[in-house]
Write an enzyme that holds these catalytic residues in place. Sequence first.
Site, PDB file in Angstrom:
ATOM      1  N   CYS A  54     -75.013 -25.715 -22.244  1.00 37.66           N
ATOM      2  CA  CYS A  54     -74.518 -25.288 -20.929  1.00 37.66           C
ATOM      3  C   CYS A  54     -73.002 -25.206 -20.929  1.00 37.66           C
ATOM      4  O   CYS A  54     -72.417 -24.261 -20.386  1.00 37.66           O
ATOM      5  CB  CYS A  54     -74.987 -26.272 -19.854  1.00 37.66           C
TER       6      CYS A  54
ATOM      7  N   HIS B  65     -79.381 -25.653 -22.423  1.00 34.81           N
ATOM      8  CA  HIS B  65     -79.754 -27.069 -22.403  1.00 34.81           C
ATOM      9  C   HIS B  65     -78.603 -27.917 -22.918  1.00 34.81           C
ATOM     10  O   HIS B  65     -77.965 -27.572 -23.921  1.00 34.81           O
ATOM     11  CB  HIS B  65     -80.992 -27.293 -23.272  1.00 34.81           C
ATOM     12  N   SER B  66     -78.305 -29.005 -22.208  1.00 35.22           N
ATOM     13  CA  SER B  66     -77.357 -30.014 -22.667  1.00 35.22           C
ATOM     14  C   SER B  66     -75.990 -29.396 -22.985  1.00 35.22           C
ATOM     15  O   SER B  66     -75.403 -28.710 -22.149  1.00 35.22           O
ATOM     16  CB  SER B  66     -77.953 -30.733 -23.878  1.00 35.22           C
ATOM     17  N   LEU B  67     -75.479 -29.624 -24.182  1.00 30.66           N
ATOM     18  CA  LEU B  67     -74.171 -29.108 -24.565  1.00 30.66           C
ATOM     19  C   LEU B  67     -74.133 -27.592 -24.548  1.00 30.66           C
ATOM     20  O   LEU B  67     -73.061 -26.988 -24.360  1.00 30.66           O
ATOM     21  CB  LEU B  67     -73.800 -29.620 -25.967  1.00 30.66           C
TER      22      LEU B  67
END
Length: 716
Positions: free
Chosen positions: A409, A405-407
């Site tokens: 990734c 999720h988000s950062l």
Amino acid sequence: MEFPSPADFTIKTPRGSSSSSAASSSMTERMYSLDSFLQERSNLSDDEDFDLDSSGTRSPFTDSPSHKKYLFPQKEFVDELRPEEIRWFYKNEGEKRWRAFIGYDSLRIECRYRALACDSDGDIDVNERILVRGGLYDVEVENKKCHPIYWTGDVSEIMRGTWYYDGSWQPMEEVYALQIETEHMANFANRRLDEVPAVPQKGPRPVIHNLKFQDFHVDWNAPNEIYLFSESASSKLMRQVTKSLGWQKSGSQLHRGYRYEAMMEDKPPDIAHLVFVVHGIGQKMETGAIVKCCKDLRERVVHLKQKYFPDFDQHNKRSEFLPVEWRSSLKLDGDTVESITPHKMRGMRNILNSSAMDILYYTSPLYRSEITHSLQHEMNRLYALFCSRHPYFEVNGGKVSVVAHSLGCVITYDIITGWNPMKLYDEFVTSVIDEESENAEGSNKLQEEMEQARKRVNELEASLKSVHEKQVKAKQPLQFKLENLFCLGSPLAVFLALRGIRPQSKGTHDHILPTSICKRLFNIYHPSDPVAYRLEPLCLKHYATITPLLIHFYDSSKKTPYLKMKRKAYAAFKSSSEESDHKGGKMDDSTEGSGAEEQDSPGQTRKSGSGKGQKFSLSKWLTDFRANKKGEDSLAAELKMLQKMDSDAEKLQVKMYMDPKDIDKTELEYRLDYQLRERSLENSYMSVLTSHFCYWTNKDIAYFMLTHLHPELQEP
């Protein structure tokens, strides 16, 4: 929803039958018939609580395709409780109800409990723990505690159940249950359960035995008819009222032994696909949040599998989700950022320091390697721990995927691809120094300066060596090969674009993520998520004009396979006839050519779509809007107008980015971008505040992951 008592399902046999055939028939026929009850359960809506524990497992009472094999016939005589009749329970902190272990777990706990009770010589290791709840927890029988294996906290109590309250089937407290069991065996051992004492013609049934406690008392009317009565004033008053009205006893009936038998066959399937769930920013602000997010995702995947694919467990394979906390163990700058934070608006600044600051940390050359090493180390640690508890996983060819999720990734991507900016910078500086040294062979002074520069670079490299040494030397950063990478609300495309990644003319994404490293890449996002970006335009340029694939609603009756869905261009590249309304050829409010005026410069206006160089004037638009809509300046009207502006600006931006004639017919090998469908009452501007964290509880995403982790579940 309360489960009915076994008495509601019991099929009575004729009393007084003494032949062996009758006894055999009694043992066969007097089974609890649950068909009608299970049919009622299957008709419940999805909004009902599906009563899953943190491991995503349910009781076989509602799961098993053949429920009757877990139900046992009523006993003929009063004797000692067998391990199959006893059930163990657990309860998390803050919960009021006890949850039953599945039969496989309960039997192994009971066997260990009895072995410890008989182990007078101390030959059994009391510290040895039993794997339970789908392999995510283990039980310490001696201290009656249940601990999570792959994360911290979430410790629950366990209890041995022998006597149960009617209706709820909640276990009675052990201290009371033990006394009642002792009294019951002392007075009714080896007596027939169907033995009924003589009943007087008038008055209530006689009490043949009684046991009193401080707050309640227990009456025996027969070997299988036991009632509990509270000694509180309100309960006594109620009993007097019901007695005067001629009603039956108002006590709570107690049952000895659980409502269905524990069986070793009642166990979850083997794990065939392990999924690591990686969080993004904000974990420092709420430590342990990823554990709850992973639990939400796991529960929904299990719920949808049991609802839409009830026979899949017969293949003896399932997927399991493990949370990965990479942030909680990092100190990074210590208290430096805290010391330089102004005191004004301290609360808001602390939130930013605990969330958005992670992005700055990761872009810093000093802390980036520390962050990547933390996530890399944690995933390898969890994988090694998992394989030690499940030795069959690698032997059977188990697969591993990552949901980030988000950062998270970006960090996961950098780990599996080995991208290291410090190493690239070192190589670049070294090559420049070597080139300058060759050109400066005739100048001793310049050569000395270059040697000093080389020495300085070596000193800087040595100072940073302790930080990224493990990452640079690691030839294989992860101990497993990745099957799928699911990116949720990911800014990965922005990071790649800033690193110089540009579209290629090929239909693959090997220049982004080679298939030799990860077989499939999925970029899933909510259309209103301000942090999420598309990946496909970095593969093929003209995919900026192609809409992402829409994720199916999980409860849709007909789902077109994603591989067969045709690519579709944005509305800005369609003809006016394609954009017309299906009811009467009326242009949709979100299309171009609406005739709204725009202002190029002070004193000049032009119609939308009348030429190039269009500019939006928010003040002019609002003025004209209020002038034409007198009295209609409500929030709903304002939001609708802003949505129209946003739609027009988006189409204009896409049209300026690429001309329709540049669209070619090259297609990707498979699609990367998948967009959630917006609900009918969902407002885009309101969703900006919540869309970035909506993925964990979304059933559409859970169904999407389930069918891609197990491709055999996809519709042909």
